[in-house]
Design an enzyme around this catalytic site. Sequence first.
Site, mmCIF file in Angstrom:
data_model
loop_
_atom_site.group_PDB
_atom_site.id
_atom_site.type_symbol
_atom_site.label_atom_id
_atom_site.label_comp_id
_atom_site.label_asym_id
_atom_site.label_seq_id
_atom_site.Cartn_x
_atom_site.Cartn_y
_atom_site.Cartn_z
ATOM 1 N N ASP A 205 1.038 -1.035 0.025
ATOM 2 C CA ASP A 205 -0.164 -0.416 0.047
ATOM 3 C C ASP A 205 1.104 1.642 0.114
ATOM 4 O O ASP A 205 1.879 1.069 0.175
ATOM 5 C CB ASP A 205 -1.011 0.137 0.797
ATOM 6 C CG ASP A 205 -0.224 -0.081 2.494
ATOM 7 O OD1 ASP A 205 1.262 0.215 2.305
ATOM 8 O OD2 ASP A 205 -1.052 -0.012 3.294
ATOM 9 N N ASP A 207 1.962 4.813 2.217
ATOM 10 C CA ASP A 207 1.069 5.328 3.675
ATOM 11 C C ASP A 207 1.532 6.669 3.662
ATOM 12 O O ASP A 207 2.300 7.221 3.148
ATOM 13 C CB ASP A 207 1.423 4.875 4.844
ATOM 14 C CG ASP A 207 1.319 2.731 4.738
ATOM 15 O OD1 ASP A 207 0.635 2.898 5.020
ATOM 16 O OD2 ASP A 207 2.649 2.247 3.977
ATOM 17 N N ASP A 295 -2.932 4.022 2.747
ATOM 18 C CA ASP A 295 -3.070 4.455 4.117
ATOM 19 C C ASP A 295 -3.676 5.997 4.434
ATOM 20 O O ASP A 295 -2.460 6.330 4.014
ATOM 21 C CB ASP A 295 -2.860 4.400 5.642
ATOM 22 C CG ASP A 295 -3.187 2.650 4.948
ATOM 23 O OD1 ASP A 295 -4.110 1.780 4.687
ATOM 24 O OD2 ASP A 295 -1.988 1.031 5.860
HETATM 25 P P1 8DG Z 1 4.423 -2.159 3.254
HETATM 26 O O1 8DG Z 1 2.797 -1.465 3.098
HETATM 27 O O2 8DG Z 1 4.984 -2.160 2.181
HETATM 28 O O3 8DG Z 1 3.402 -3.773 3.737
HETATM 29 O O4 8DG Z 1 4.910 -2.083 4.521
HETATM 30 P P2 8DG Z 1 4.549 -1.461 5.425
HETATM 31 O O5 8DG Z 1 4.779 -0.463 5.029
HETATM 32 O O6 8DG Z 1 6.322 -1.307 6.261
HETATM 33 O O7 8DG Z 1 3.539 -1.762 6.269
HETATM 34 P P3 8DG Z 1 2.204 -0.808 6.792
HETATM 35 O O8 8DG Z 1 1.539 -2.288 6.672
HETATM 36 O O9 8DG Z 1 1.405 -0.582 5.155
HETATM 37 O O10 8DG Z 1 2.728 -0.244 7.995
HETATM 38 C C1 8DG Z 1 3.421 0.903 8.012
HETATM 39 C C2 8DG Z 1 3.270 0.775 9.287
HETATM 40 O O11 8DG Z 1 2.174 1.843 10.180
HETATM 41 C C3 8DG Z 1 3.651 -0.252 10.235
HETATM 42 O O12 8DG Z 1 4.703 -0.220 11.002
HETATM 43 C C4 8DG Z 1 2.783 -0.641 11.322
HETATM 44 C C5 8DG Z 1 2.486 1.613 11.517
HETATM 45 N N1 8DG Z 1 0.608 1.555 12.081
HETATM 46 C C6 8DG Z 1 0.486 2.260 12.773
HETATM 47 N N2 8DG Z 1 -0.872 1.711 13.342
HETATM 48 C C7 8DG Z 1 -1.256 1.607 12.095
HETATM 49 C C8 8DG Z 1 -3.058 0.761 11.648
HETATM 50 O O13 8DG Z 1 -3.526 1.211 12.769
HETATM 51 N N3 8DG Z 1 -3.015 0.531 10.822
HETATM 52 C C9 8DG Z 1 -1.784 -0.219 9.823
HETATM 53 N N4 8DG Z 1 -2.385 -0.779 9.120
HETATM 54 N N5 8DG Z 1 -0.671 0.308 10.494
HETATM 55 C C10 8DG Z 1 -0.711 1.391 11.515
HETATM 56 O O14 8DG Z 1 1.201 2.941 13.697
HETATM 57 MN MN MN Z 2 2.317 0.594 3.901
HETATM 58 MN MN MN Z 3 -0.492 1.039 5.317
#
Ligand code: 8DG
Ligand code: MN
Ligand code: MN
Length: 343
Positions: A205, A207, A295
């Site tokens: 995703d 962020d 996100d």
């Molecule tokens: P990716 O998307 O490439 O797979 O990897 P990522 O960017 O490291 O993972 P992510 O699932 O998008 O999460 C990014 C960071 O956000 C991770 O360290 C956890 C943090 N995070 C929070 N709160 C929340 C929440 O409510 N939902 C999600 N999905 N992540 C959160 O601090």
């Molecule tokens: Mn992510």
């Molecule tokens: Mn995310």
Amino acid sequence: PEAPAPTPASTVSQYACQRRTTTENYNKIFTDAFEVLAESYEFNEIEGPCLAFRRAASVLKSLPWAVQRLGATEDLPCLGDHSKAVMEEILQYGRSFEVEKVLSDERYQTLKLFTSVFGVGPKTGEKWYRRGLRSFSDILAEPSIQLNRMQQSGFLHYGDISRAVSKAEAQALGNIIDEAVRAITPDAVLALTGGFRRGKEFGHDVDFIVTTTEQGKEKRLLTSLIDQLKEQGILLFCDHQASTFDMSKLPSHRFEAMDHFAKCFLILRLEGSQVVGGLHGAEGDGRGWRAVRVDLVSPPIDRYAFALLGWTGSRQFERDLRRFARTERRMLLDNHALFDKTK
Ligand code: 8DG
Ligand code: MN
Ligand code: MN
């Protein structure tokens, strides 16, 4: 080029936040195996070994060299007997029989498939499995199953959102969101976070943190931004969670995985993306756009640093950062604040 100086195993910290880690993983053969086992324990709600394998994987990922014999792991932290036994198998036979057993297990395969859908967690996956469902067509043909809005979107855009998002696509989305927030207010603050902030080439995703330099104005910003994206016709799904953040309730002494800031989990339509036939069918073929998971989190500006740190990840890094703060510094860290427990 000169080979990098080998990192002596004895100097590797048990904390991810105290280890220099490149984006290159020289021990993928082991860490992939550990991830399968961690996931399998997660599906069975066995937390200890699950975390132990994730920690072990994180340690191996930090090494600028490939482990070629078990002796090399002797001084490494976080590698227990179980991890070492798996590594021994892989070193000896090129594969782990324990991992292969998990991979061929029907329950693991089904939960892996079900939880790959946006909006389906281990609990829902488990529920569907226990009802004898094994495939997406089983689920979609089952009249007694009421999919929620998120799961409906998850199935609808399954092909697109299972496909990795590239750095170029993340930047394109960043430009769209940047333009939208700047149209709302000139004092907007936008930051790319998550895996792309860590320098990853691909993500599941994208962020972002969005806020404004004027304290308190951030909540309306997120609502306005969602309206903007809707008007542009690119909002395919939106789950908006209003802020429950209350400064006077800090610090929260329990470990909190989630924070209390306003946030939304979106699926956006990205135009002009090079869509080639993906792994999961031909959803995007010849269409000129793709769906992307995005996100957005919106902390008040005085919480910006903590939110940015908390959302940068990785999950293991964040976990260890908190553990390091607590154990080594007697401090409490979460996405909202850092507290000195002695004051
Ligand atoms: P990716 O998307 O490439 O797979 O990897 P990522 O960017 O490291 O993972 P992510 O699932 O998008 O999460 C990014 C960071 O956000 C991770 O360290 C956890 C943090 N995070 C929070 N709160 C929340 C929440 O409510 N939902 C999600 N999905 N992540 C959160 O601090
Ligand atoms: Mn992510
Ligand atoms: Mn995310």
